[in-house]
Design a protein around this motif. Structure first.
Motif, PDB file in Angstrom:
ATOM      1  N   UNK A   1      -9.357  -2.826 -13.829  1.00 36.73           N
ATOM      2  CA  UNK A   1      -8.941  -4.213 -13.674  1.00 36.73           C
ATOM      3  C   UNK A   1      -7.869  -4.645 -14.672  1.00 36.73           C
ATOM      4  N   UNK A   2      -7.557  -3.805 -15.632  1.00 37.33           N
ATOM      5  CA  UNK A   2      -6.541  -4.174 -16.619  1.00 37.33           C
ATOM      6  C   UNK A   2      -5.152  -4.264 -15.992  1.00 37.33           C
ATOM      7  N   UNK A   3      -4.907  -3.459 -14.949  1.00 34.41           N
ATOM      8  CA  UNK A   3      -3.669  -3.580 -14.206  1.00 34.41           C
ATOM      9  C   UNK A   3      -3.636  -4.913 -13.483  1.00 34.41           C
ATOM     10  N   UNK A   4      -2.577  -5.678 -13.697  1.00 21.53           N
ATOM     11  CA  UNK A   4      -2.508  -7.010 -13.126  1.00 21.53           C
ATOM     12  C   UNK A   4      -3.107  -8.073 -14.027  1.00 21.53           C
ATOM     13  N   UNK A   5      -3.644  -7.649 -15.177  1.00 14.46           N
ATOM     14  CA  UNK A   5      -4.216  -8.586 -16.145  1.00 14.46           C
ATOM     15  C   UNK A   5      -3.554  -8.361 -17.508  1.00 14.46           C
ATOM     16  N   UNK A   6      -3.935  -7.285 -18.169  1.00 12.53           N
ATOM     17  CA  UNK A   6      -3.312  -6.970 -19.465  1.00 12.53           C
ATOM     18  C   UNK A   6      -1.836  -6.658 -19.252  1.00 12.53           C
ATOM     19  N   UNK A   7      -1.590  -5.962 -18.177  1.00 13.43           N
ATOM     20  CA  UNK A   7      -0.224  -5.557 -17.832  1.00 13.43           C
ATOM     21  C   UNK A   7      -0.033  -5.803 -16.338  1.00 13.43           C
ATOM     22  N   UNK A   8       1.119  -6.307 -15.909  1.00 13.84           N
ATOM     23  CA  UNK A   8       1.323  -6.578 -14.486  1.00 13.84           C
ATOM     24  C   UNK A   8       1.304  -5.343 -13.602  1.00 13.84           C
ATOM     25  N   UNK A   9       1.553  -4.156 -14.179  1.00 12.85           N
ATOM     26  CA  UNK A   9       1.620  -2.930 -13.397  1.00 12.85           C
ATOM     27  C   UNK A   9       0.246  -2.581 -12.834  1.00 12.85           C
ATOM     28  N   UNK A  10       0.147  -2.399 -11.532  1.00 10.59           N
ATOM     29  CA  UNK A  10      -1.112  -2.099 -10.867  1.00 10.59           C
ATOM     30  C   UNK A  10      -1.733  -0.791 -11.364  1.00 10.59           C
ATOM     31  N   UNK A  11      -0.898   0.142 -11.827  1.00  5.49           N
ATOM     32  CA  UNK A  11      -1.388   1.451 -12.252  1.00  5.49           C
ATOM     33  C   UNK A  11      -1.815   1.500 -13.716  1.00  5.49           C
ATOM     34  N   UNK A  12      -1.666   0.411 -14.435  1.00  6.14           N
ATOM     35  CA  UNK A  12      -1.905   0.405 -15.880  1.00  6.14           C
ATOM     36  C   UNK A  12      -3.289   0.926 -16.248  1.00  6.14           C
ATOM     37  N   UNK A  13      -4.328   0.383 -15.647  1.00  8.81           N
ATOM     38  CA  UNK A  13      -5.684   0.812 -15.970  1.00  8.81           C
ATOM     39  C   UNK A  13      -5.944   2.258 -15.608  1.00  8.81           C
ATOM     40  N   UNK A  14      -5.368   2.698 -14.487  1.00 11.90           N
ATOM     41  CA  UNK A  14      -5.573   4.077 -14.052  1.00 11.90           C
ATOM     42  C   UNK A  14      -4.896   5.067 -14.990  1.00 11.90           C
ATOM     43  N   UNK A  15      -3.781   4.657 -15.558  1.00 17.27           N
ATOM     44  CA  UNK A  15      -3.104   5.520 -16.535  1.00 17.27           C
ATOM     45  C   UNK A  15      -3.944   5.662 -17.797  1.00 17.27           C
ATOM     46  N   UNK A  16      -4.608   4.589 -18.203  1.00 14.60           N
ATOM     47  CA  UNK A  16      -5.497   4.664 -19.357  1.00 14.60           C
ATOM     48  C   UNK A  16      -6.677   5.584 -19.055  1.00 14.60           C
ATOM     49  N   UNK A  17      -7.203   5.511 -17.847  1.00 13.95           N
ATOM     50  CA  UNK A  17      -8.311   6.388 -17.459  1.00 13.95           C
ATOM     51  C   UNK A  17      -7.900   7.855 -17.511  1.00 13.95           C
ATOM     52  N   UNK A  18      -6.685   8.150 -17.093  1.00 12.97           N
ATOM     53  CA  UNK A  18      -6.194   9.526 -17.169  1.00 12.97           C
ATOM     54  C   UNK A  18      -6.134   9.997 -18.617  1.00 12.97           C
ATOM     55  N   UNK A  19      -5.732   9.111 -19.513  1.00 13.21           N
ATOM     56  CA  UNK A  19      -5.676   9.458 -20.932  1.00 13.21           C
ATOM     57  C   UNK A  19      -7.078   9.732 -21.478  1.00 13.21           C
ATOM     58  N   UNK A  20      -8.052   8.944 -21.054  1.00 14.53           N
ATOM     59  CA  UNK A  20      -9.431   9.139 -21.510  1.00 14.53           C
ATOM     60  C   UNK A  20      -9.976  10.474 -21.013  1.00 14.53           C
ATOM     61  N   UNK A  21      -9.689  10.799 -19.747  1.00 14.71           N
ATOM     62  CA  UNK A  21     -10.162  12.067 -19.204  1.00 14.71           C
ATOM     63  C   UNK A  21      -9.567  13.235 -19.977  1.00 14.71           C
ATOM     64  N   UNK A  22      -8.305  13.089 -20.365  1.00 14.34           N
ATOM     65  CA  UNK A  22      -7.643  14.124 -21.156  1.00 14.34           C
ATOM     66  C   UNK A  22      -8.275  14.210 -22.543  1.00 14.34           C
ATOM     67  N   UNK A  23      -8.638  13.069 -23.096  1.00 18.35           N
ATOM     68  CA  UNK A  23      -9.280  13.015 -24.420  1.00 18.35           C
ATOM     69  C   UNK A  23     -10.592  13.788 -24.410  1.00 18.35           C
ATOM     70  N   UNK A  24     -11.325  13.721 -23.321  1.00 16.25           N
ATOM     71  CA  UNK A  24     -12.630  14.379 -23.216  1.00 16.25           C
ATOM     72  C   UNK A  24     -12.540  15.897 -23.266  1.00 16.25           C
ATOM     73  N   UNK A  25     -11.353  16.440 -23.067  1.00 19.29           N
ATOM     74  CA  UNK A  25     -11.168  17.886 -23.031  1.00 19.29           C
ATOM     75  C   UNK A  25     -11.112  18.499 -24.420  1.00 19.29           C
ATOM     76  N   UNK A  26     -11.043  17.677 -25.470  1.00 23.17           N
ATOM     77  CA  UNK A  26     -10.878  18.204 -26.834  1.00 23.17           C
ATOM     78  C   UNK A  26     -12.218  18.256 -27.566  1.00 23.17           C
TER      79      UNK A  26
END
Length: 367
Positions: free
Chosen positions: A342-367
């Motif tokens: 839900x951060x996309x369109x709220x914190x940032x107008x870009x609809x993909x904003x929250x999904x990009x953060x989720x991708x970063x978190x998934x990558x973080x879990x690999x370490x």
């Protein structure tokens, strides 16, 4: 032109006609992967027979839908009641969509003499009609202009307050600073709008809760990204304040990485401003350096980041918040943003904003 009938509009719960339920096959999965923001909703629509591929096996997720197709979606999905007669001059009893025009006419915010069943529908028409069809109410006022959507004033007057409801409830999201009301609705968007009404919490990632990534993993991830020492040094503070606020620290740390280029900055916000999240001042005039908050220490900046997010998710701040916090608290959706998506369109107008953060978190879990 591909067949418009490739959008199969069936009931979502119980229908009189037997329609085969389609599993998401490998070909469809490949197509769906190109629409990450709509992935779950499209899979749901495929699984429940709401859409299927055309004769070429193409879901045509970027294709558009007609008003007649929209009418059937809403009639079946929300069990709309039929009127006794049609108000449209161009609808005949022999038209396949005749009975659907009888049901949807009562929830159409804007009706003309003709139904124009073969006409493609816009995002604003679909979203506004969706609110009424699902039993929602128009908002008392139209404040979408406060969300930094540059084209918010172009919304048709007949749709404005219903669109406010759609945006506040996250049925309709902004994209790149625009709400795109006049754009034709795509099949992927139709799935997403509908799914957000039917299953508003399904599969979403909560912003609050306990950490699901360790501090050690986060630190290793930051180093792998070429993070600045100041960003790596801030990691323990994120885990400390995450426990204090009850907000997942990996969400905040990933967001800080996105906002600051892993502490390397390079934009309007300078490293010495200790602003980890691009937080603006109370009344910014643009996106200049002076339009952003400055915090005394890195820890003050981390606490401000969490305080800012607390206004979004609806929990109490810690200490005295910065001025922009109080601005967020005045917005209609303040306290309702529970999921990263839900951060996309709220914190940032870009609809993909929250999904990009989720991708970063998934990558973080690999370490």
């Amino acid at each position: 032109m591909r067949k418009l009938s490739s959008l199969i509009l069936t009931a979502l719960i119980c229908i009189s006609v037997s329609v085969p339920v389609m599993a998401v096959n490998s070909s469809f999965k490949t197509q769906i992967e190109t629409y990450p923001w709509a992935k779950e909703s499209v899979e749901y629509c495929c699984d429940n027979g709401i859409i299927e591929g055309d004769e070429f096996g193409d879901l045509d997720l970027g294709g558009n839908i007609t008003r007649a197709q929209m009418a059937r979606i809403f009639t079946d999905a929300f069990d709309l009641k039929s009127a006794d007669s049609t108000v449209f001059d161009d609808v005949k009893k022999t038209d396949w969509f005749y009975k659907y025009s009888l049901t949807v006419q009562n929830v159409m915010p804007k009706r003309n003499i003709n139904f124009d069943g073969g006409e493609y529908v816009t995002r604003e028409e679909f979203a506004a009609t969706l609110v009424k069809a699902s039993g929602g109410q128009a908002a008392a006022s139209y404040t979408i202009t406060n969300y930094s959507f540059e084209d918010a004033l172009s919304v048709d007057d007949a749709y404005k307050n219903l669109l406010e409801t759609a945006v506040v409830n996250l049925y309709m999201l902004g994209d790149g600073g625009n709400i795109r009301p006049k754009d034709l609705l795509t099949r992927a968007e139709a799935c997403s709008f509908l799914y957000r009404v039917i299953k508003p919490e399904a599969g979403k990632v909560s912003i609050t809760g306990e950490a699901q990534v360790s501090l050690e993993q986060a630190t290793a991830w930051a180093k792998s990204k070429g993070a600045a020492d100041r960003f790596i040094d801030a990691a323990p503070l994120y885990w400390q304040y995450g426990e204090l606020f009850g907000i997942r620290p990996e969400v905040m740390f990933a967001q800080a990485g996105k906002e600051t280029a892993y502490g390397n900055y390079g934009g309007a916000v300078l490293p010495e401003m200790n602003n980890w999240a691009g937080i603006k001042i109370k009344n910014p005039e643009g996106d200049r350096t002076e339009d952003h908050e400055t915090f005394t220490t890195p820890e003050d900046g981390v606490r401000a980041h969490f305080n800012h997010m607390s206004a979004y998710v609806g929990i109490a701040p810690v200490g005295e918040p910065h001025e922009r916090y109080y601005v967020v608290k005045t917005i209609a959706w303040a306290g309702t943003v529970k999921f990263v998506e839900q951060l996309g369109g709220r914190w940032c107008p870009d609809i993909n904003y929250g999904y990009e953060i989720l991708e970063m978190i998934e990558n973080m879990k690999m370490y």
